[in-house]
Design an enzyme around this catalytic site. Structure first.
Site, PDB file in Angstrom:
ATOM      1  CD  GLU A 152      -2.037   2.087   1.635  1.00  0.00           C
ATOM      2  OE1 GLU A 152      -1.690   2.999   0.844  1.00  0.00           O
ATOM      3  OE2 GLU A 152      -2.244   2.254   2.835  1.00  0.00           O
ATOM      4  CD  GLU A 160       2.717   9.959  -1.295  1.00  0.00           C
ATOM      5  OE1 GLU A 160       3.751   9.290  -1.216  1.00  0.00           O
ATOM      6  OE2 GLU A 160       1.611   9.533  -0.912  1.00  0.00           O
TER       7      GLU A 160
HETATM    8  P1  NAI Z   1       9.432   4.674   4.098  1.00  0.00           P
HETATM    9  O1  NAI Z   1       8.758   3.928   3.011  1.00  0.00           O
HETATM   10  O2  NAI Z   1      10.928   4.738   4.103  1.00  0.00           O
HETATM   11  O3  NAI Z   1       8.995   4.070   5.523  1.00  0.00           O
HETATM   12  C1  NAI Z   1       7.897   3.231   5.755  1.00  0.00           C
HETATM   13  C2  NAI Z   1       8.323   2.058   6.630  1.00  0.00           C
HETATM   14  O4  NAI Z   1       9.226   1.218   5.910  1.00  0.00           O
HETATM   15  C3  NAI Z   1       9.060   2.441   7.910  1.00  0.00           C
HETATM   16  O5  NAI Z   1       8.679   1.566   8.941  1.00  0.00           O
HETATM   17  C4  NAI Z   1      10.520   2.209   7.519  1.00  0.00           C
HETATM   18  O6  NAI Z   1      11.359   1.975   8.622  1.00  0.00           O
HETATM   19  C5  NAI Z   1      10.421   0.986   6.639  1.00  0.00           C
HETATM   20  N1  NAI Z   1      11.508   0.789   5.689  1.00  0.00           N
HETATM   21  C6  NAI Z   1      12.353   1.712   5.152  1.00  0.00           C
HETATM   22  N2  NAI Z   1      13.212   1.141   4.304  1.00  0.00           N
HETATM   23  C7  NAI Z   1      12.907  -0.183   4.272  1.00  0.00           C
HETATM   24  C8  NAI Z   1      13.438  -1.315   3.570  1.00  0.00           C
HETATM   25  N3  NAI Z   1      14.442  -1.178   2.699  1.00  0.00           N
HETATM   26  N4  NAI Z   1      12.878  -2.524   3.765  1.00  0.00           N
HETATM   27  C9  NAI Z   1      11.845  -2.674   4.619  1.00  0.00           C
HETATM   28  N5  NAI Z   1      11.323  -1.647   5.320  1.00  0.00           N
HETATM   29  C10 NAI Z   1      11.836  -0.413   5.149  1.00  0.00           C
HETATM   30  O7  NAI Z   1       8.821   6.126   4.126  1.00  0.00           O
HETATM   31  P2  NAI Z   1       9.494   7.479   4.694  1.00  0.00           P
HETATM   32  O8  NAI Z   1      10.926   7.584   4.260  1.00  0.00           O
HETATM   33  O9  NAI Z   1       9.232   7.556   6.133  1.00  0.00           O
HETATM   34  O10 NAI Z   1       8.656   8.587   3.922  1.00  0.00           O
HETATM   35  C11 NAI Z   1       9.054   8.995   2.629  1.00  0.00           C
HETATM   36  C12 NAI Z   1       7.860   9.281   1.759  1.00  0.00           C
HETATM   37  O11 NAI Z   1       7.082   8.110   1.606  1.00  0.00           O
HETATM   38  C13 NAI Z   1       6.883  10.290   2.304  1.00  0.00           C
HETATM   39  O12 NAI Z   1       7.302  11.581   2.035  1.00  0.00           O
HETATM   40  C14 NAI Z   1       5.628   9.925   1.575  1.00  0.00           C
HETATM   41  O13 NAI Z   1       5.626  10.512   0.303  1.00  0.00           O
HETATM   42  C15 NAI Z   1       5.719   8.428   1.432  1.00  0.00           C
HETATM   43  N6  NAI Z   1       4.944   7.711   2.450  1.00  0.00           N
HETATM   44  C16 NAI Z   1       3.780   7.106   2.104  1.00  0.00           C
HETATM   45  C17 NAI Z   1       3.014   6.482   3.060  1.00  0.00           C
HETATM   46  C18 NAI Z   1       1.729   5.825   2.731  1.00  0.00           C
HETATM   47  O14 NAI Z   1       0.882   5.689   3.610  1.00  0.00           O
HETATM   48  N7  NAI Z   1       1.526   5.348   1.541  1.00  0.00           N
HETATM   49  C19 NAI Z   1       3.397   6.470   4.461  1.00  0.00           C
HETATM   50  C20 NAI Z   1       4.687   7.077   4.729  1.00  0.00           C
HETATM   51  C21 NAI Z   1       5.406   7.677   3.755  1.00  0.00           C
END
Ligand code: NAI
Ligand code: MG
Length: 494
Positions: free
Chosen positions: A274, A405
């Site tokens: 998602e 986004e």
């Molecule tokens: P992210 O995708 O890095 O983090 C989400 C989760 O994934 C966190 O728990 C993080 O620790 C984990 N994660 C990070 N790298 C990973 C890897 N290689 N393998 C497995 N898990 C990993 O998101 P981030 O950096 O916090 O936010 C960046 C951008 O992502 C935001 O600016 C936004 O645009 C988008 N985003 C979208 C979300 C949604 O609900 N679809 C939620 C959060 C961020």
């Protein structure tokens, strides 16, 4: 507030906002209990991380440290997955479905009992207004557990003649925008279908997941059925890559979603992703304008725009564009930005410094690309991470603020003339998570819902969630559905 203009349609003067302010109404913190340091929740108890490393979680509204959180490495993840695997084979798989339901139901009740505490901790750790944590995040989290408790002993009705079986260990990785709610979305259906769980919350918002771990321990759920490990991306990757994980459920950025998809290619692991979104709110000239303006405001400024299905684009039909934009600006001027713990606050703190820098960078990009910037005249607090509600006018489809986004309180506005143009513009982006339609005509709504490449289409409302209704994306917004009957499917083999 300084607004003195006159609203065109109502003719009412807005000058009464002059100098008029709400008295502060901060929520109390006296009733919450937080430890100074949190370990990892593995096999029913909190244990220190093997590396002995901890990191700080801060309050983004004050930049003050709240607690220390354990950083799990591969060894810890291995312990957690093994605990989950043992619990699956020895206990949970053999637990009769109606007994599983009782535990899930008990967790739901306990979330309700601790609702006030959970709401305050969610707001302190993540920056969202207390009104939202209290009225949306926490009640919805409880509702997800209630709802899936109901399915646990009825899976044969959900999948008639298919004999649904659990998959084993589910590795679940969640983001920082709805920390407790995302944990509920992930854990409740996994347990209802008979799987065990290793869940990792986001590094900036681990606290409510850890409070949920306390609730789970108290609920008497057998040890190892739910394990919660904290840490950064590396910890998440260790979960994804563990050979005993049978299913991966991820909510977060599209970039990380793609990494995960690559990492598990060639394995038998099931996957749901998602990811991001760039939803359009489409306002037709026959729409109830005031209601639409309120929906647009809710769509993009709710939770500081930290919502994957945020209505971050506005497509407004030319004939009503001036009045809609005018009313939008008037309404933005009345939004209260500031202390998330204050019950009057509409827009709280941006979740982290990195996210604030990303939003500010996009605001520069929008200006450099030639869009017109409009921000409300509110003052921002001196400390903490805050962003003014922001509009970009005169944007075109190729602008980056239209295509990408931003995940902040920034709305890109475009106009259209015909229904076909609205559909074309709404769909012409890499994402497809959600959309909003505002019109008086049911026929237009039905026409558009079939043509929008978006998982959720709201009509004359926005950002409405319910555990019974499925949620998920098209294109780069990911695949698989969470919520409702559909949300059971990713956790069973048929
Ligand atoms: P992210 O995708 O890095 O983090 C989400 C989760 O994934 C966190 O728990 C993080 O620790 C984990 N994660 C990070 N790298 C990973 C890897 N290689 N393998 C497995 N898990 C990993 O998101 P981030 O950096 O916090 O936010 C960046 C951008 O992502 C935001 O600016 C936004 O645009 C988008 N985003 C979208 C979300 C949604 O609900 N679809 C939620 C959060 C961020
Ligand atoms: Mg935090």
């Amino acid at each position: 507030m300084k607004k003195t203009e006159t609203s065109e349609r109502s003719g009412q003067s807005l000058s009464f906002f002059n100098g008029w302010k709400y008295a502060p109404a901060p929520e109390s913190k006296d009733h919450i209990s937080l430890k100074k340091q949190y370990g990892l929740f593995i096999n029913g108890e909190f244990v220190p991380p093997s590396s002995k490393k901890y990191f700080d979680t801060i309050n983004p509204a004050t930049e003050e440290k709240i607690a220390e959180i354990a950083e799990a490495d591969e060894k810890d993840v291995d312990l957690a997955v093994n605990a989950a695997s043992k619990a699956y084979n020895n206990v949970w798989k053999k637990t009769p479905p109606k007994e599983r339901a009782k535990y899930i139901y008990r967790i739901a009740r306990m979330i309700q009992e601790r609702a006030r505490e959970l709401a305050v901790i969610e707001t302190l750790d993540g920056g969202k207004p207390i009104r939202e944590s209290r009225d949306i995040d926490v009640p919805l989290a409880a509702n997800h557990f209630f709802y899936y408790a109901g399915w646990a002993d009825k899976l044969n009705y959900a999948f008639p003649n298919r004999n649904p079986q659990p998959l084993g260990v589910a590795g679940q990785i969640i983001p920082w925008n709805f920390p407790l709610l995302m944990a509920a979305w992930k854990i409740a259906p996994a347990l209802a279908t008979g799987n065990t769980v290793v869940l990792k919350p986001a590094e900036s918002t681990s606290l409510t997941a850890l409070k949920l771990a306390e609730i789970i321990a108290e609920s008497g759920l057998p040890d190892g059925v739910v394990n919660i490990v904290t840490g950064f991306g590396k910890t998440g990757a260790a979960i994804v890559n563990h050979p005993k994980v049978n299913k991966v459920a991820f909510t977060g950025s599209t970039d990380v979603g793609k990494l995960i998809q690559k990492a598990i290619a060639g394995t038998s692991k099931k996957l749901t992703l998602e990811l991001g979104g760039k939803a359009a709110n489409i306002v037709f000239d026959d729409a109830p304008i005031d209601q639409a303006v309120e929906g647009i405001i809710n769509g993009i400024f709710f939770n500081q725009g930290h919502v994957c299905c945020a209505g971050s684009r506005l497509l407004v039909q030319e004939g009503v564009a001036d009045i809609v934009i005018r009313k939008l600006k008037d309404r933005m001027e009345t939004l209260i930005v500031g202390d998330p713990m204050d019950k009057n606050t509409d827009i709280g703190a941006i979740n982290s410094k990195e996210q604030l820098l990303k939003i500010q960078e996009y605001i520069k990009i929008g200006v450099n690309d030639g869009a017109d910037l409009y921000q409300s005249s509110c003052e921002l607090p001196n400390k903490g991470f805050f962003c003014k509600p922001t509009l970009f006018l005169n944007t075109s489809q190729s602008h980056r603020v239209v295509q990408e986004e931003i995940f902040g309180p920034v709305l890109a506005v475009q106009t259209f003339r015909t229904v076909e143009e609205a559909i074309e513009k709404a769909n012409n982006i890499p994402y497809g998570l959600s959309a909003g339609i505002w019109t008086d005509k049911g026929s237009k709504i039905f026409n558009l819902t079939t043509k929008m490449r978006a998982g959720v289409v709201w009509a004359n409302t926005y950002n409405k969630f319910d555990p019974t209704s499925p949620f998920g994306g098209y294109k780069e917004s990911g695949f698989g559905r969470e919520g409702g009957l559909h949300g059971l499917l990713p956790y069973v083999s048929l």
